[in-house]
Design a protein around this motif. Structure first.
Motif, PDB file in Angstrom:
ATOM      1  N   LEU A 192       0.820  -1.212   0.000  1.00  0.00           N
ATOM      2  CA  LEU A 192       0.000   0.000   0.000  1.00  0.00           C
ATOM      3  C   LEU A 192       0.853   1.260   0.000  1.00  0.00           C
ATOM      4  N   ALA A 193       1.902   1.266   0.792  1.00  0.00           N
ATOM      5  CA  ALA A 193       2.786   2.432   0.840  1.00  0.00           C
ATOM      6  C   ALA A 193       3.468   2.639  -0.501  1.00  0.00           C
ATOM      7  N   LYS A 194       3.875   1.556  -1.143  1.00  0.00           N
ATOM      8  CA  LYS A 194       4.503   1.655  -2.453  1.00  0.00           C
ATOM      9  C   LYS A 194       3.532   2.211  -3.480  1.00  0.00           C
ATOM     10  N   ALA A 195       2.284   1.757  -3.420  1.00  0.00           N
ATOM     11  CA  ALA A 195       1.275   2.244  -4.359  1.00  0.00           C
ATOM     12  C   ALA A 195       1.002   3.733  -4.145  1.00  0.00           C
TER      13      ALA A 195
ATOM     14  N   ASP B 100      -6.116  11.041  -9.964  1.00  0.00           N
ATOM     15  CA  ASP B 100      -7.259  10.250  -9.489  1.00  0.00           C
ATOM     16  C   ASP B 100      -6.819   9.045  -8.667  1.00  0.00           C
ATOM     17  N   VAL B 101      -5.654   8.493  -8.989  1.00  0.00           N
ATOM     18  CA  VAL B 101      -5.158   7.337  -8.228  1.00  0.00           C
ATOM     19  C   VAL B 101      -4.849   7.749  -6.797  1.00  0.00           C
ATOM     20  N   ALA B 102      -4.178   8.881  -6.637  1.00  0.00           N
ATOM     21  CA  ALA B 102      -3.857   9.367  -5.291  1.00  0.00           C
ATOM     22  C   ALA B 102      -5.123   9.677  -4.502  1.00  0.00           C
ATOM     23  N   ALA B 103      -6.121  10.251  -5.183  1.00  0.00           N
ATOM     24  CA  ALA B 103      -7.381  10.570  -4.504  1.00  0.00           C
ATOM     25  C   ALA B 103      -8.087   9.290  -4.037  1.00  0.00           C
ATOM     26  N   ALA B 104      -8.047   8.253  -4.875  1.00  0.00           N
ATOM     27  CA  ALA B 104      -8.702   6.992  -4.511  1.00  0.00           C
ATOM     28  C   ALA B 104      -8.009   6.312  -3.343  1.00  0.00           C
ATOM     29  N   LEU B 105      -6.689   6.510  -3.224  1.00  0.00           N
ATOM     30  CA  LEU B 105      -5.918   5.860  -2.161  1.00  0.00           C
ATOM     31  C   LEU B 105      -5.845   6.684  -0.888  1.00  0.00           C
ATOM     32  N   ALA B 106      -6.429   7.872  -0.921  1.00  0.00           N
ATOM     33  CA  ALA B 106      -6.270   8.798   0.206  1.00  0.00           C
ATOM     34  C   ALA B 106      -6.739   8.212   1.533  1.00  0.00           C
ATOM     35  N   ASN B 107      -7.847   7.477   1.512  1.00  0.00           N
ATOM     36  CA  ASN B 107      -8.429   6.969   2.759  1.00  0.00           C
ATOM     37  C   ASN B 107      -8.080   5.513   3.050  1.00  0.00           C
ATOM     38  N   THR B 108      -7.254   4.902   2.201  1.00  0.00           N
ATOM     39  CA  THR B 108      -6.970   3.476   2.400  1.00  0.00           C
ATOM     40  C   THR B 108      -6.106   3.221   3.628  1.00  0.00           C
ATOM     41  N   ALA B 109      -5.231   4.180   3.979  1.00  0.00           N
ATOM     42  CA  ALA B 109      -4.372   3.981   5.153  1.00  0.00           C
ATOM     43  C   ALA B 109      -5.223   3.890   6.423  1.00  0.00           C
TER      44      ALA B 109
ATOM     45  N   ALA C 105     -14.686  -1.499   7.502  1.00  0.00           N
ATOM     46  CA  ALA C 105     -13.343  -0.963   7.235  1.00  0.00           C
ATOM     47  C   ALA C 105     -12.719  -1.669   6.043  1.00  0.00           C
ATOM     48  N   PHE C 106     -12.885  -3.007   5.978  1.00  0.00           N
ATOM     49  CA  PHE C 106     -12.335  -3.725   4.836  1.00  0.00           C
ATOM     50  C   PHE C 106     -13.060  -3.323   3.556  1.00  0.00           C
ATOM     51  N   ALA C 107     -14.373  -3.138   3.636  1.00  0.00           N
ATOM     52  CA  ALA C 107     -15.135  -2.730   2.452  1.00  0.00           C
ATOM     53  C   ALA C 107     -14.632  -1.387   1.932  1.00  0.00           C
ATOM     54  N   GLN C 108     -14.305  -0.456   2.844  1.00  0.00           N
ATOM     55  CA  GLN C 108     -13.779   0.838   2.440  1.00  0.00           C
ATOM     56  C   GLN C 108     -12.403   0.692   1.791  1.00  0.00           C
ATOM     57  N   LEU C 109     -11.563  -0.175   2.367  1.00  0.00           N
ATOM     58  CA  LEU C 109     -10.241  -0.426   1.794  1.00  0.00           C
ATOM     59  C   LEU C 109     -10.361  -1.023   0.402  1.00  0.00           C
ATOM     60  N   ASP C 110     -11.213  -2.025   0.261  1.00  0.00           N
ATOM     61  CA  ASP C 110     -11.355  -2.693  -1.029  1.00  0.00           C
ATOM     62  C   ASP C 110     -11.914  -1.750  -2.088  1.00  0.00           C
ATOM     63  N   ALA C 111     -12.889  -0.920  -1.705  1.00  0.00           N
ATOM     64  CA  ALA C 111     -13.467   0.028  -2.658  1.00  0.00           C
ATOM     65  C   ALA C 111     -12.426   1.051  -3.113  1.00  0.00           C
ATOM     66  N   GLY C 112     -11.589   1.518  -2.166  1.00  0.00           N
ATOM     67  CA  GLY C 112     -10.541   2.468  -2.527  1.00  0.00           C
ATOM     68  C   GLY C 112      -9.532   1.864  -3.487  1.00  0.00           C
ATOM     69  N   LEU C 113      -9.143   0.611  -3.226  1.00  0.00           N
ATOM     70  CA  LEU C 113      -8.192  -0.057  -4.116  1.00  0.00           C
ATOM     71  C   LEU C 113      -8.801  -0.299  -5.493  1.00  0.00           C
ATOM     72  N   GLU C 114     -10.087  -0.632  -5.530  1.00  0.00           N
ATOM     73  CA  GLU C 114     -10.746  -0.850  -6.827  1.00  0.00           C
ATOM     74  C   GLU C 114     -10.777   0.433  -7.643  1.00  0.00           C
ATOM     75  N   ARG C 115     -11.135   1.558  -6.998  1.00  0.00           N
ATOM     76  CA  ARG C 115     -11.154   2.843  -7.714  1.00  0.00           C
ATOM     77  C   ARG C 115      -9.760   3.229  -8.186  1.00  0.00           C
ATOM     78  N   ALA C 116      -8.759   3.016  -7.326  1.00  0.00           N
ATOM     79  CA  ALA C 116      -7.386   3.352  -7.696  1.00  0.00           C
ATOM     80  C   ALA C 116      -6.912   2.493  -8.859  1.00  0.00           C
ATOM     81  N   LEU C 117      -7.267   1.226  -8.834  1.00  0.00           N
ATOM     82  CA  LEU C 117      -6.867   0.321  -9.904  1.00  0.00           C
ATOM     83  C   LEU C 117      -7.494   0.739 -11.228  1.00  0.00           C
ATOM     84  N   GLN C 118      -8.768   1.098 -11.197  1.00  0.00           N
ATOM     85  CA  GLN C 118      -9.446   1.532 -12.415  1.00  0.00           C
ATOM     86  C   GLN C 118      -8.843   2.832 -12.940  1.00  0.00           C
ATOM     87  N   ALA C 119      -8.574   3.783 -12.031  1.00  0.00           N
ATOM     88  CA  ALA C 119      -7.972   5.047 -12.446  1.00  0.00           C
ATOM     89  C   ALA C 119      -6.573   4.838 -13.004  1.00  0.00           C
TER      90      ALA C 119
END
Length: 410
Positions: A290-293, A300-309, A350-364
């Motif tokens: 996650l830190a590497k990503a 848009d990728v950074a915005a999608a990952l903003a709340n994953t931490a 919390a996991f649902a929020q993490l997974d949704a953030g990663l999905e958006r980041a992956l798509q972006a």
């Protein structure tokens, strides 16, 4: 002079063939990367994600038993259906590769076995029979030891293909550049020869031929520079890193739930969870995939990952609370916290929020990659027909310029 003219025309003909072929090959390869190879890699990554999510969702459905929501059941069925659909799509890009055929065969044979075991687990669990947990553990074993490794190898094959095609697209055209340089030197040498023998500093035909090739040189230089820059910005490793992070998170979530399914016999799942958590966030909680990503993310990728931490921290804290409850003999409360998104301190939201953030980041990230590749392809627009026209102009200039000098001998 007749031999010089024949030699120059032959040189221009070879140059035309090489430059037109090179420009056409680069253009086609770049468009194929955007329209075929990258989408196929995305399909394979989607296959891996669907299989991993199916494993986690099957465990959630099992734990919920009679209280399992239709949404959970539908999510599992959608993942299995998606896996079946994408197996065929995965074969399209490398249909002749025996490695692809082997991995697809493994997934195709084992996926019905996995689904059958999950249904047996569900049927027994609904009847309150403890053997249902054994069926589910066996299903997960098939998924983790056979299906997912095959899907991972399939994704590696396709990701390598994307990297290879991108490298080919940005490779410098040494042969075309060398031939162009030789042709320009030959044209200049011929004009010096004509000047010395005829006392004329300029030969109109030869000047036109030289100018045509110089225009081609400048045009190609600008186009290929833009092409290489855009293709270099398109980094498939970013997409791969995000995809891997999401898959690791899904596998860890499956281990979290399977530990509860095992009811006191899930030490192996706890160990695997800890290993996957370390891979995802590092032992310090601030490194890992996650830190590497996030480090390379922008837009848009950074915005999608903003709340994953924060979501990851909440999920891991929720997991530790679930383990305390389960180890303390409060299995029902542990299950409630693990799967009920409305429960206080639950790990599920919390996991649902993490997974949704990663999905958006992956798509972006995928969209950024494709946009950069399309930009690279468009920079070569008209270069192929352009070189064909410029080569004809150069050949015509050579023929005209030397024919005029030959006429002076008649």
């Amino acid at each position: 002079m007749a031999l010089i003219m024949a030699g120059l025309l032959a040189l221009v003909a070879v140059l035309a063939g090489v430059t037109v072929t090179t420009a056409n090959t680069k253009t086609d390869a770049t468009w194929e990367l955007a329209e075929r190879h990258e989408p196929t890699a995305a399909d394979v990554q989607r296959l891996y994600r669907a299989l991993s999510e199916a494993d986690a969702t099957a465990a959630s459905t099992f734990l919920a038993a009679q209280n399992a929501s239709l949404e959970l059941r539908k999510r599992y069925e959608d993942d299995i259906a998606l896996a079946g659909q994408t197996i065929g799509l995965a074969a399209v890009d490398r249909g002749t590769d025996p490695r692809v055929a082997r991995e697809i065969d493994t997934i195709s044979r084992q996926l019905p076995v996995y689904a059958g075991l999950v249904e047996a687990a569900r049927a027994n669990n609904l009847q309150g029979l403890p053997i249902g947990a054994a069926y589910l553990r066996e299903a997960s074993h098939v998924m983790r030891t056979q299906i997912l490794p095959a899907a991972e190898r399939l994704y590696t094959i396709q990701a390598d293909r994307v990297a290879e095609e991108r490298a080919d697209a940005v490779r410098f055209p040494y042969l075309a550049a060398g031939l162009l340089l030789v042709t320009l030197i030959a044209l200049v040498a011929t004009q010096v020869y004509l000047w010395r023998h005829f006392g004329r500093r300029l030969n109109l035909g030869m000047v036109v031929a030289t100018a045509a090739l110089i225009v081609g040189l400048l045009w190609s230089s600008v186009a290929l520079t833009l092409h290489a820059t855009s293709a270099a910005d398109a980094r498939p490793d970013r997409v791969t890193a995000l995809g891997q992070a999401r898959i690791v998170a899904l596998q860890a979530r499956a281990n979290e739930l399977l530990t509860l399914v095992a009811r006191g016999n899930g030490a192996q799942y706890e160990e695997q969870f800890d290993e996957l958590a370390d891979e995802l966030v590092g032992k310090d909680g601030k490194s890992g995939l996650l830190a590497k990503a996030r480090q390379d993310a922008e837009g848009d990728v950074a915005a999608a990952l903003a709340n994953t931490a924060g979501a990851t921290r909440s999920w891991l804290e929720g997991y530790r609370e679930v383990r305390k409850l389960d180890n303390g003999g409060r299995h029902g409360e542990a299950v409630e916290r693990a799967i009920n998104e409305g429960a206080a301190g639950a790990s599920a939201p919390a996991f649902a929020q993490l997974d949704a953030g990663l999905e958006r980041a992956l798509q972006a990230s995928r969209e950024q990659f494709v946009d950069d590749i399309v930009t690279a392809a468009r920079s070569l627009t008209l270069l192929t027909p352009g070189w064909a026209v410029l080569s004809v102009v150069a050949a015509g200039g050579i023929a005209y310029g030397l024919r005029e000098r030959l006429r002076e001998y008649r």
